[in-house]
Write an enzyme that holds these catalytic residues in place. Sequence first.
Site, PDB file in Angstrom:
ATOM      1  N   SER A 143     -10.362  -3.489  -6.455  1.00 54.70           N
ATOM      2  CA  SER A 143     -10.010  -3.296  -7.855  1.00 54.70           C
ATOM      3  C   SER A 143      -8.722  -4.065  -8.124  1.00 54.70           C
ATOM      4  CB  SER A 143      -9.778  -1.806  -8.134  1.00 54.70           C
ATOM      5  OG  SER A 143      -9.156  -1.607  -9.391  1.00 54.70           O
ATOM      6  N   TYR A 156      -6.394   6.912  -6.275  1.00 57.74           N
ATOM      7  CA  TYR A 156      -7.255   5.733  -6.382  1.00 57.74           C
ATOM      8  C   TYR A 156      -6.486   4.472  -6.023  1.00 57.74           C
ATOM      9  CZ  TYR A 156     -10.420   2.329  -8.572  1.00 57.74           C
ATOM     10  OH  TYR A 156     -11.257   1.265  -8.824  1.00 57.74           O
TER      11      TYR A 156
END
Length: 255
Positions: A143, A156
């Site tokens: 990401s 995350y």
Amino acid sequence: MKLEGKVALVTGSSQGIGQAIAVRLAQEGADIIIDYRSHIEGAQETLSKVEAAGRKGYIVRADLGVVSEVRQLIAEGIQQFGKLDILVNNAGIEKNASFWEVTEADYDSVVNVNLKGVFFATQAIVQHLMETKRPGKIINISSVHEELPFPHFSAYCASKGGLKMMMRNLAIELGSLGITINNVAPGAIETPINTKLLNDPQKLTSLLDNIPLGRLGKPNDVASVVAFLASPDADYITGTTVVTDGGLLWNYREQ
């Protein structure tokens, strides 16, 4: 057909980016092991699309946060096709909470899937490739948040930052075995995980203002990069992150 004769496992391939990757790799000639945790209908849809591309597919259910299930997933895929050449670590989850409200259970669920599961899936394919004395490709779907802070998603971000460093380390450790490993870091992509965003015009407009290309990404934008990294065209690329975000990372600013 740059992947003809290859077998690829795509984790979390019942929808979104994972499904697009599975279908694209099939279009390039690979047979596909389709992994899902709870969305069997989506996995069956992926299988139909893989078969429509003229390749074989095989569905396995596994929770990537449980190491025993990760190992069983790899073993079952190898048993079905006789080998495994490409691993795409796509499965991932996120939990939205202020740092001081994050529970141990939510932390564990995020890190177990996004980092621990990737670690041990990669270990399992490396062991297989070593035993069979073959090269291979490992591609992690990371990401932009392996670089970009994301307030209220600390677990995350920690998992994706760890994934970046794991990939860099393994590029060195696995290079002599002929195994490459790279990350693909998507930005904002039109997937089911972003449904709320897509239905909120104000937030969507604010986000698009941060993307120089002026649009959200499509799952196929990510799948195309994965197909390249999985192909012989990328044989000399390892230890890097390919950011696929329309320019978001270097232009982002909080509104």
